[in-house]
Design a protein around this motif. Structure first.
Motif, PDB file in Angstrom:
ATOM      1  N   ASP A  92      49.339  31.938  34.931  1.00  0.00           N
ATOM      2  CA  ASP A  92      48.374  33.033  35.084  1.00  0.00           C
ATOM      3  C   ASP A  92      49.125  34.284  35.543  1.00  0.00           C
ATOM      4  OD1 ASP A  92      46.399  34.811  35.883  1.00  0.00           O
ATOM      5  OD2 ASP A  92      45.480  33.470  37.353  1.00  0.00           O
ATOM      6  N   GLU A 124      47.039  41.453  41.674  1.00  0.00           N
ATOM      7  CA  GLU A 124      45.875  41.467  40.795  1.00  0.00           C
ATOM      8  C   GLU A 124      44.762  40.590  41.343  1.00  0.00           C
ATOM      9  OE1 GLU A 124      43.560  39.761  37.266  1.00  0.00           O
ATOM     10  OE2 GLU A 124      44.731  38.789  38.822  1.00  0.00           O
ATOM     11  N   ALA A 362      37.543  36.213  32.782  1.00  0.00           N
ATOM     12  CA  ALA A 362      38.403  36.542  33.929  1.00  0.00           C
ATOM     13  C   ALA A 362      38.640  38.038  33.959  1.00  0.00           C
ATOM     14  CB  ALA A 362      39.733  35.801  33.816  1.00  0.00           C
ATOM     15  N   GLY A 363      38.887  38.557  35.142  1.00  0.00           N
ATOM     16  CA  GLY A 363      39.273  39.961  35.271  1.00  0.00           C
ATOM     17  C   GLY A 363      40.762  40.104  35.000  1.00  0.00           C
ATOM     18  N   HIS A 388      43.809  28.638  37.437  1.00  0.00           N
ATOM     19  CA  HIS A 388      43.652  28.748  38.896  1.00  0.00           C
ATOM     20  C   HIS A 388      43.772  27.343  39.496  1.00  0.00           C
ATOM     21  CE1 HIS A 388      41.670  33.012  39.272  1.00  0.00           C
ATOM     22  NE2 HIS A 388      42.871  33.030  38.745  1.00  0.00           N
TER      23      HIS A 388
HETATM   24  C1  GLV Z   1      41.306  36.945  38.084  1.00  0.00           C
HETATM   25  O1  GLV Z   1      41.959  35.911  38.010  1.00  0.00           O
HETATM   26  C2  GLV Z   1      39.871  36.858  38.179  1.00  0.00           C
HETATM   27  O2  GLV Z   1      39.364  36.629  39.290  1.00  0.00           O
HETATM   28  O3  GLV Z   1      39.193  36.924  37.154  1.00  0.00           O
END
Ligand code: GLV
Ligand code: MN
Ligand code: MN
Length: 420
Positions: A92, A124, A362-363, A388
């Motif tokens: 990731d 991030e 996902a962001g 994750h």
């Molecule tokens: C980044 O991993 C998110 O929280 O989407």
């Protein structure tokens, strides 16, 4: 070098980065931690061995420039993040730094009509300061003194953490958050940057279910985060009858259950509590307070706003029927962000039959940069849809397909064709 050979290099580099962790036995790398500094050293050595200029900017992003035909050539930004969630997998973010690095190596000598800046975003995930996208937000001048005054679990502010980089500070009008703030001007986007491409694992099961190696992101879902607090009355766990309690944790549990049921019936809404804590936190004390995080996401802005209002009013109702107080503090909001149509079309051409078009739940840093420049994302299949989590993985053949697609994309990209 063949694409499978390049893919093997990418995977070896990801494994070397994964070995740098703040918590032995896991992959955990937080913003500006000792492990992050070691990864900076590793990447710097790799990039300098390619003859590239490397620097760490004032927010802690590592940046390397692959020169263009002239000093003022347009700049394509490539990259992703090197911080992780606690107990993460090895890909990731990291894949989106390691793969372009190997690409730059393979491109050496190939004339392109633009320069490439490779960036390893410092932050991030938002783990250390409970506040995501510090790295990319600095590029678009979107960090305020209040953001920089946020503190981590040890009480260290973002500004103080940045002092370890030796960043100069500047005075701001003295107000509630202090009068000194780091000067982040050298973290801004290079002025000629015309586009951003982020390569990332999908982190979901769709490509795997379609048996496809690659995905082209259509848009990134909107997300909001809140700190929630239920406040009740601490009391003795043995002497207080059940019907006379004002227990904030029990209220939070009821709220979580009802929120889960609501989100289940409102797909593609997703709502997550990832952190929960009680005070004072003893087995024989009914808690006085229960604090929770809420992360809520939906691709449609109106649906996100409605769902957020609904789950927060559920909490208010549950609190009031139990004689409790409920407060919600918004911490971040990032609206749903479409990716640039011109870049998506070029990626689709470069990928051919290998790619499927899909939204991202996902962001990503790409959603921040899309506010300033054309941005696009290429996804690589996540086997089993796991992310994750330490079991996060990739297929080497998919990495080879991504390298081939990116090489085609880079060698056909013409900055003049990319309209803002
Ligand atoms: C980044 O991993 C998110 O929280 O989407
Ligand atoms: Mn992540
Ligand atoms: Mn990521």
């Amino acid at each position: 070098m063949s694409y499978p050979e390049q893919a093997a290099e990418v995977l070896a580099l990801c494994a070397r980065i994964a070995a740098h962790t703040d918590v032995p036995g896991t992959i955990t790398r937080l913003f500006l931690s000792p492990a992050t500094h070691r990864v900076h050293a590793l990447l710097r050595a790799e990039l300098e061995s390619l003859g590239l200029d490397v620097r760490i900017d004032a927010i802690g992003n590592l940046r390397a420039l692959y020169p263009g035909p002239t000093p003022d050539a347009p700049v394509l930004l490539l990259g992703s993040h090197i911080d992780t969630v606690p107990d993460a997998g090895p890909y990731d973010g990291i894949l989106g730094v390691a793969l372009p690095l190997v690409l730059l190596k393979s491109l050496a000598g190939t004339p392109l009509p633009y320069a490439i800046e490779l960036i390893a975003f410092s932050e991030e995930e938002g783990v250390r300061f409970k506040f995501p996208f510090l790295g990319s937000r600095a590029l678009i001048n979107d960090l305020t003194p209040t953001d920089l005054a946020r503190t981590d679990a040890a009480g260290i502010s973002v500004s103080e953490a940045l002092e370890s980089l030796g960043a100069p500070s500047r005075s701001v009008p003295s107000n509630e958050v202090g009068s000194q703030t780091p000067d982040l001007s050298n973290a801004l986007l290079l002025p000629n940057t015309f586009a951003f491409l982020e390569l990332h694992i999908e982190q979901g099961p769709l490509l795997d279910s379609l048996d496809l190696p690659l995905g082209i992101v259509t848009s990134i879902v909107g997300q909001s985060r809140f700190d929630l607090t239920f406040t009740g009355q601490a009391n003795h766990a043995g002497t207080t009858p059940m019907h006379l309690r004002r227990d904030p944790l029990a209220a939070a549990a009821v709220w979580m259950h009802r929120t889960e049921a609501y989100a289940l019936a409102a797909a593609p809404l997703v709502a997550t509590v990832g952190i929960i804590a009680t005070h004072p936190g003893a087995a024989n004390v009914i808690p006085a307070t229960c604090t929770l995080s809420l992360d809520i996401r939906h691709p449609d802005p109106e649906a996100l706003a409605q769902a957020t209002a609904h789950v927060l009013s559920l909490a208010t109702d549950i609190a009031s029927t139990r004689g409790l107080r409920f407060e919600a503090h918004p911490t971040t909001h990032h609206p749903a962000t479409p990716m640039h149509p011109g870049l998506r079309a070029l990626l689709a051409e470069a990928a051919g039959q290998a790619a499927h078009h899909l939204p991202s739940g996902a962001g990503h840093d790409a959603m921040i940069l899309a506010r300033a420049i054309p941005a696009a994302m290429l996804f690589v299949r996540s086997p089993g849809g796991i992310s994750h989590h330490p079991a996060e993985t990739v297929h080497p053949a998919d990495i080879a397909a991504a390298l081939e697609t990116c090489t085609r994309f880079l060698t056909t990209l013409n900055p003049a064709d990319i309209a803002k």
